[in-house]
Structures are given as C-alpha cells and as structure tokens.
Design an enzyme around this catalytic site. Structure first.
Site, short mmCIF file in Angstrom:
data_model
loop_
_atom_site.label_atom_id
_atom_site.label_comp_id
_atom_site.label_asym_id
_atom_site.label_seq_id
_atom_site.Cartn_x
_atom_site.Cartn_y
_atom_site.Cartn_z
N CYS A 1 7.63 -145.99 21.91
CA CYS A 1 6.22 -145.79 21.53
C CYS A 1 5.92 -146.29 20.13
O CYS A 1 4.87 -146.87 19.88
CB CYS A 1 5.87 -144.31 21.59
SG CYS A 1 5.14 -143.80 23.13
N CYS B 1 38.41 -155.44 39.81
CA CYS B 1 38.30 -155.07 41.22
C CYS B 1 38.34 -156.36 42.03
O CYS B 1 38.90 -157.36 41.57
CB CYS B 1 37.01 -154.28 41.47
SG CYS B 1 35.52 -155.25 41.15
#
Lengths: 371, 83
Positions: free
Chosen positions: A188, A331
């Site tokens: 903001c 992986c």
C-alpha cells in the site's frame, strides 16, 4: 445487560427471519480475532462490535499515523502516536460496553500466533503484508480455524473465506502457493490506496464473519471475490483445494515455529536453481547435503554421488537429517525439488543455502552421457 | 489438417498491477492452451514474465496447462497484500 436492553440494541437484526434471536445468541457467544486494526480492520471492528460479537481480540503493534487517517476511520488526530489496538478497543468499548474487547498491542509472529488464534472461533485477516498473511493462513490450517481473508491494492480488493474444516477446504495457498518475493508485488505504501476501498472490503469481510458465525446465507467459501472501485466490476472465481498445497504448509507446531515467514517473503527470486555443471562443482567442493526427494521406488537409481533419500511429503518431518551448510534437492524433472527447496528455505531461512537441480536427475544423466 | 483452433482469439482480463502492464483486457490470437497463452503474453508484455499471478479459465482457478476454446474467458489475478 437486561434482556430488554439486549433486545432493544439488536432489535433491527433480531427481527430478520433468517437471523432471529438465535443468530444474536450465536454472535454474543462468538469469539473473533481481528488481526490488523488498519484499513480493513477499522470498519470491520465497528460492525462486529455493534452487531454484538461477544469477544473481540484486536492484534496490532502499530501506532496511529497521520497518513492512516484517510482510511482508518476509527482514529482521530488525538490518537496520533498511540497504539492502534488499545485505541480501537477503547473506542469500540464505548460503542458497545456489553461485549468484551481485548487489545493485543503486539506483532503477530510464529511465537504467539498459535496460542492467540487457538483462543478464538473465527480469524479475520486485515494485515498489510505477505509474511503475516501466509503465517496466519498456515496457522489457521494447522488449527482448523475459519479464516476471513481480504486484501486491497489501489482501487481493487479481494475477499474469501477459508473454512479450514478439513483437507478438502480451500486455503490461501491453493490460490497463491508461495509468497511473492521482493519486488514482485507492491504494498500500500508503494502503490497507494483509495480511502473508501478498505471500507468496502473490510465491511464485506465483517459481513462474511457474521454469516459464518450465525450460519445464514452463503459465505465466500471456495470462492474468491474481487471488486474494482473504479468501474464497479465484480469478478467471482471458483477455487479448489490441491493436494500439493498441503506440502507447503508446516506439518505441525514445531515446523510452524521453525518457519521464517519474513525471510520467505523478502529473499530474491530464483536463486535456488542450479544446472548439472554447477551441481557437479558443488558436490566436488563438499560441505553439501544432496537429497533425493523422489519416492523411494522411483528410478533411475543414483549411485554416482553420495546422497540421502527423503520423499517430498516426509521432508519437513525429517529435517534433522540435513546437516551441511549447503543443501541441494533433486527429483526426476526438477519440479518437486524446487518445492522441496522452498520448504527447506522456509525452515532454515538464511542459516543454510538451499538449491534445486534444474531439469532433475533425468537431465543430469543425459548431460553426463554427452560429456 | 488445419486445426479449427488455429486462428482462435482468446480474451484475457487482467487485474491489479497486471492491468498497468498490459491493460484491463487483451485479445491473444493463435493460442490453444494456457501455456501458449502465457508465452504469447510474455513476448508482448515482458513485464508480465516477472510478475506473480494466478490464472483462471472460465472463472475456475487453474494450476496446470489447460486447453482453451474460442469461448474461453481467461483472467490473470495478482496477489494483493494491502490492508
């Protein structure tokens, strides 16, 4: 308060057939924790207190500043420099002396989040930064607490309700799995916000809170509502829970306490991936733990370098196996290891350097053959 | 055989900071799924490539590559942090 007074104060909502005395009793027995007494928190607190929510907790460690006053409508110039939580509690107590309001003039952190949230029935996220938002989300998932979510930027707002009853319920990470890194989103202070917008969004959140407590209507469960104050366009999206999301959320209290949410939201992007050449160099340099995060039955097997095997789903329970200052996860294709790197980064913060092998073991083996 | 999707144009609406980069609404030609749509958008608006957002197709948030048709309505939404 006498029954007559109680009836008088809440008369206009009690006479609603859907709401009735039963709805009022539910509100009076409810405990709502409002985190952040700013733009979203101020209007919501006014309505929740006025509606007769029995116990309201207000968490905020900030003080009132002049540039808050265009949107944080509980406060006046007399409150400048004073604790928002304490001032809000004082002002709201005058609106409704019959309910209990507790001011927590402290910053929500992993150390106090679980004990605070545990004490309440519904959690209201009116915070202004991603690290606290992700922390609140994860805490509410862990503790099965319904979370009313709202956020704003410039002229636009989002609202949703995360029921957190079981693993099929959507939470914030089903929409945005990982916190944005520094520079990916403006806050903001950087982006600006029109004053009335948090009034609209915060009031909608108060409405959702009241609906959740009293059981009336259809709260925004599994839906993300968006509103644009410039053109009044609304856009409502359907959400669904994803199994993968669960891997990103700390498994238990211990893992939650070890997660460094501030770090997760501030570190630069994509520092974590290494290609096969860099991977080989790091192994040669030593002081590195290599982790295969594939399931134990997956092939191809790896015997070319030393490594440990911890499948992704068990990673956060087995972090004691990780000892070196550098950690590389791999992986099959490089996707799960990236997730693993994020989980490990969240746990170890700056204390370890975490990497993921790009392209996975398949790419590594391919490159090895071509050398 | 020429796929009937080949000349397809898909409408994309953008929210928040994304609208500052590419406008509130753009049409993207010759895309058949969300992956190719994102590639095409990134080429046209490089600022999008470094910005975080979620993709919705026909008001459903998606995480995997999703096939589009000419009636598909795609929305890109960034996370907001303000409160």
């Amino acid at each position: 308060m006498s029954d007559q007074n109680l009836y008088e104060r809440y008369h206009r909502q009690i006479i609603l057939p859907e709401f009735g005395e039963e709805g009022q009793q539910k509100l009076l027995k409810a405990k709502v924790l409002v985190i952040g007494a700013g733009g979203l928190g101020c209007p919501a607190l006014q309505y929740l207190a006025a509606a007769g929510v029995g116990i309201i907790g207000i968490v905020d460690d900030d003080v009132v500043a002049l540039n808050n006053l265009h949107r944080q409508i509980l406060y006046s110039v007399n409150d400048l420099g004073l604790s928002k939580a304490k001032r809000a509690a004082h002002i709201l107590q005058q609106v409704n002396p019959e309910i209990k309001i507790i001011a927590y003039n402290e910053r929500l952190a992993t150390q106090n989040a679980l004990s605070l949230i545990r004490e309440f029935d519904v959690i209201f996220d009116g915070t202004d930064n991603f690290s606290t938002r992700y922390m609140i989300n994860d805490a509410c998932v862990l503790l099965n607490k319904p979370l009313v979510y709202g956020a704003i930027s410039q002229f636009e707002g989002q609202v949703s309700v995360f029921k957190n009853g079981n693993e099929h319920d959507v939470n914030y990470r089903d929409i945005f799995p990982d916190p944005p890194r520094e520079g990916e989103v403006l806050n903001c202070a950087e982006a600006g916000v029109i004053g009335v917008l948090p009034g609209i969004i915060g009031t909608m959140m108060a409405n959702e809170t009241i609906k959740l407590i009293t059981g009336i209507g259809e709260p925004l469960i599994n839906q993300l509502f968006t509103y644009n104050a410039l053109n009044n366009q609304v856009y409502q999206l359907n959400l669904s829970a994803r199994k993968e999301t669960r891997l990103l959320i700390p498994k238990g209290e211990q893992a939650f306490l070890q997660t460094d949410y501030v770090w997760l939201c501030s570190s630069p992007v994509n520092q974590a991936e290494v290609d096969p050449a860099a991977f080989n160099k790091m192994i040669a340099n030593g002081n590195v733990d290599v982790i295969d995060v594939r399931e134990l039955h997956e092939t191809p097997g790896v015997n070319e370098f030393e490594h440990i095997r911890i499948p992704l789903a068990q990673l956060s329970d087995n972090i004691s196996m990780v000892k070196s200052d550098n950690v590389i996860a791999f992986c099959q294709s490089g996707k799960r290891s990236l997730q693993a790197a994020k989980i490990l980064s969240g746990i170890f913060g700056d204390s370890k350097k975490i990497y993921s092998l790009r392209g996975g073991i398949v790419e590594w083996k391919k490159q090895k053959q071509t050398v | 055989m020429l796929s009937c999707n080949y000349f397809m144009s898909v409408k994309v609406i953008l929210f928040g900071k994304l609208a500052d980069i590419a406008g509130r609404s753009v049409s993207v030609d010759n895309v058949s799924d969300t992956d190719s749509l994102v590639d095409s958008l990134n080429k046209r608006y490089p600022g999008l490539a470094t910005t975080k957002y979620v993709i919705a197709v026909d008001k459903q948030v998606i995480k995997e590559n999703t096939v589009l048709n000419k009636k598909s309505m795609v929305a890109l939404l960034p996370p907001f942090s303000g409160g």
